[in-house]
Scaffold this active site. Structure first.
Site, PDB file in Angstrom:
ATOM      1  N   GLU A  83       1.465  14.524  52.245  1.00 37.53           N
ATOM      2  CA  GLU A  83       2.301  13.511  51.618  1.00 37.53           C
ATOM      3  C   GLU A  83       2.553  12.294  52.494  1.00 37.53           C
ATOM      4  O   GLU A  83       2.818  11.208  51.981  1.00 37.53           O
ATOM      5  CB  GLU A  83       3.652  14.140  51.221  1.00 37.53           C
ATOM      6  N   SER A 355      49.299  47.264  13.540  1.00 35.42           N
ATOM      7  CA  SER A 355      50.262  48.170  14.175  1.00 35.42           C
ATOM      8  C   SER A 355      50.180  48.195  15.695  1.00 35.42           C
ATOM      9  O   SER A 355      51.053  48.789  16.347  1.00 35.42           O
ATOM     10  CB  SER A 355      50.074  49.592  13.632  1.00 35.42           C
TER      11      SER A 355
END
Length: 715
Positions: A83, A355
């Site tokens: 690179e 309940s």
């Protein structure tokens, strides 16, 4: 040379001259201000369990930032050789490369080559757009030069390797090493490092997964260039080229079983620590969660198993949550049978609790007030209240009176509403606030869970923890410890407990809720391996057809507390539950039974300083009752009554004289099965009756037959 190149050559020389002048001005003019915040790359956050095992990564970009020291030197050399061969020599700009690029661009009549250094690539990727414009190129150069002034070569290469994209969702070299080779970057071989270099410029074209042949050509080129630049010997390069392209592809797809848990972790980070979802996905946090992975997967699998749902209720939804009683850490949670990320999380959806609300709204407030005890008698009758409200027992039967204990066990509706009415709504509302409920409701149907907005599985789990742990409530947590990317602890569970009810009330509730599971509405189905206390709840939708809208179980063992809900998001005549609380109760038991031995306990531990709740007294028939009298000294008549004793020694006895229509108590609270008295008149001896007496409820039970004493001789 100029003649040979013609017009293109002249333009080239002129452009080069202008470039050198421009760069000289830049160098002399000062620095380009760098926004250092942009250099902070997106970091994947990681979820780990309390043992440090990685559960999953959370990210927008799959990236884990590492130091340059964790990248092998030969891998660094591979990137530099391919690179930016002069990386360690230039100051951010390689004039040779720029000149070569300009020349090729002019010959082509378009911008085809960038001539960018590693530093320029970093500048472009971190600060600029990808468009090929001269102004952008100028800014790129300015930023690159200033990066070189501010950072060392090692720091720049480190940022570059952590920033670049490698394809297949991998950002940075650490993620790429894991995605392609299932190993950290520190363990990459020479040929694997060259493979990563090979994909950088065109991840799609040179993917070792999708294009293995093209990739090998590119990888071998990287190795050749490394040899040419002296980083590899001829033998090393040849040996590396002989290696086949072998990958161990890792897919970073989230486990569906974790979707609800992950979303609730992210919501908690936002709500408690002010860390937005985006910040959490990009900030590199380490999040320690109290999850039990085995239970989390079992809860997910259970919701895919139709045997846990009522037959005929296809596509019914469910949600559940389980929490560690001691710490408040959430062990497992599921927001639906088909929950999707950021979808409707039914753990946080309000529904009628039916309940399951009775212990919270009625029975705990009553006992906490000191006015009622577990064996206090409640009215069990079909009564109409001021607003024409008539609560009905599901069974349709009414006993006239029953104990609070039995009302809990049988989940009777009429006694619960009667008690709330007697106690007053304010006591209930005040305690419900302590339990964490902010409700607009002020009516008697609250006793049965009839709420305008409802409550959530999360809220019920949090509330029932007070019964499970000495009356103390704790806020559930999904995040035990929270660390930033530098390893600093910035948050974590605050295990502060708040007293909601007394230890005695909590213990009494636990004993009664245990009885629900052994002899009441929770007794059906598979027995629980661990001691278990809890409450069922079923909300009817159409009483005539038996259709229901919500079915619940909320309960706890000595180790965990949780809630299971079942129903439909929208209940209609065509879409409703055909079964009741049996199904969530069974599911809860199955999850409890699946826990390891360390999470099981065969009995609840009674808190110090509390009185245990004795089992209810069962009134038996009085048998063997005999009555006799005999003559004593001085003409005194001695009456003697005897009967058989009971196994339950807590039962006491009252004795009555029966004379015609009159009935008079002559003895109370006898603990032995015998009574005697002396009488003066042998011609007025009455009949007698013995009645069993329950001292806990102060209620009389079974009566003996009426006996007229018979004469016996006494010597």
């Amino acid at each position: 040379m100029i003649k040979k190149l013609g017009l293109a050559g002249g333009i080239l020389i002129a452009m080069l001259a202008l470039s050198f002048v421009f760069f000289a001005i830049v160098i002399l003019a000062g620095t380009y201000q760098i926004d250092e915040e942009k250099l902070v790359m997106n970091h994947s956050s990681v979820l780990v369990d309390t043992e440090g095992n990685v559960i999953t990564n959370l990210y927008m970009e799959n990236r884990e930032v590492i130091s340059i020291g964790e990248v092998p030197e030969y891998v660094q050399q591979a990137f530099v050789s391919m690179e930016d061969a002069r990386f360690y020599e230039h100051q951010g700009i390689d004039f040779r490369s720029i000149g070569r690029a300009l020349y090729r661009d002019i010959l082509a009549g378009a911008k085809v080559e960038g001539g960018s250094t590693i530093t320029q690539q970093l500048a472009k990727n971190m600060f600029l757009s990808n468009e090929k414009a001269w102004l952008r190129k100028t800014n790129e150069v300015l930023i690159a030069m200033n990066l070189e002034r501010r950072y060392s070569k090692e720091e720049i290469l480190q940022m570059y390797l952590n920033q670049i994209y490698f394809g297949h969702g991998a950002h940075g070299i650490e993620a790429a090493a894991n995605v392609y080779f299932n190993k950290p970057a520190s363990e990459l071989s020479i040929h694997e490092g060259a493979s990563l270099v090979a994909v950088v410029n065109a991840p799609g074209a040179f993917s070792p997964i999708d294009e293995p042949e093209r990739h090998k050509e590119r990888r071998d080129l990287v190795l050749t260039v490394m040899e040419q630049q002296g980083y590899l010997t001829e033998g090393e390069a040849t040996l590396a080229k002989e290696k086949p392209v072998e990958t161990d592809r890792q897919y970073h797809e989230l486990d569906e079983a974790l979707f609800t848990y992950i979303d609730m972790v992210m919501d908690e980070a936002r709500d408690r620590y002010e860390i937005s979802h985006e910040q959490l996905l990009t900030g590199g946090y380490r999040i320690v969660v109290p999850i039990d992975m085995d239970l989390q997967h079992k809860t997910h699998n259970a919701l895919q198993d139709e045997t846990f749902f009522p037959e005929g209720s296809k596509d019914a939804q469910a949600a559940m949550m389980f929490m560690n009683v001691e710490s408040g850490g959430v062990l497992a949670t599921q927001g639906g049978t088909d929950y999707v990320r950021r979808g409707l999380n039914r753990v946080n959806v309000k529904r009628s609790p039916a309940s399951t609300f009775k212990p919270l709204a009625v029975y705990a407030p009553a006992i906490e007030s000191g006015m009622y005890q577990p064996y206090s008698m409640l009215r069990d009758e079909l009564l109409q209240y001021d607003n024409e409200y008539i609560p009905r027992n599901v069974t349709g039967n009414y006993q006239g009176e029953m104990t609070l204990y039995d009302a809990v066990t049988e989940s009777a509706n009429a006694p619960a509403v009667w008690l709330l009415n007697e106690m007053g709504l304010q006591d209930s509302v005040s305690l419900l606030r302590k339990f964490g409920f902010q409700l607009p409701d002020r009516h008697l149907s609250m006793a049965l869970g009839g709420l305008r907005e409802g409550v959530t599985p999360y809220e019920l789990t949090r509330a029932y923890r007070a019964f499970a742990h000495e009356g103390q409530m704790i806020e559930p947590h999904f995040i035990k410890d929270l660390y930033d990317r530098k390893g600093n602890r910035i948050g974590g569970a605050n295990q502060v407990e708040t007293e909601v009810v007394s230890k005695q009330t909590a213990w009494s509730m636990t004993r009664m809720l245990e009885h629900v599971m052994s002899d009441g509405t929770g007794a059906t189905g598979t027995p629980s391996v661990s001691a278990i206390a809890g409450k069922t709840g079923t909300q009817g939708y159409n009483e005539a057809s038996g259709a229901n809208s919500d079915a619940w179980f909320v309960g706890y063992t000595p180790k965990i507390v949780g809630a299971v809900w079942m129903g439909f998001d929208q209940t209609t005549k065509d879409q409703h539950l055909t079964g009741g609380s049996y199904y969530p109760t069974q599911l809860f038991k199955e999850m409890v039974n699946s826990l390891p031995a360390s999470m099981q306990a065969t009995a609840f531990e009674q808190p110090e300083g509390t009185n245990d709740l004795s089992p209810p007294i069962a009134m038996e028939e009085i048998e063997g009752f005999t009555a006799s009298y005999s003559l004593g000294g001085g003409g005194l008549i001695s009456v003697s009554l005897d009967w058989e004793s009971f196994e339950d020694e807590r039962i006491e006895f009252n004795v009555y004289e029966i004379d015609g229509d009159s009935r008079k108590k002559v003895a109370s609270n006898l603990t032995e099965p015998h009574f005697s008295e002396g009488r003066l008149n042998p011609f007025s001896i009455p009949s007698y009756q013995v009645v069993a007496f329950d001292p806990t409820t102060e209620m009389e039970g079974t009566e003996s037959s009426v006996q007229k004493p018979s004469f016996t001789f006494s010597f």
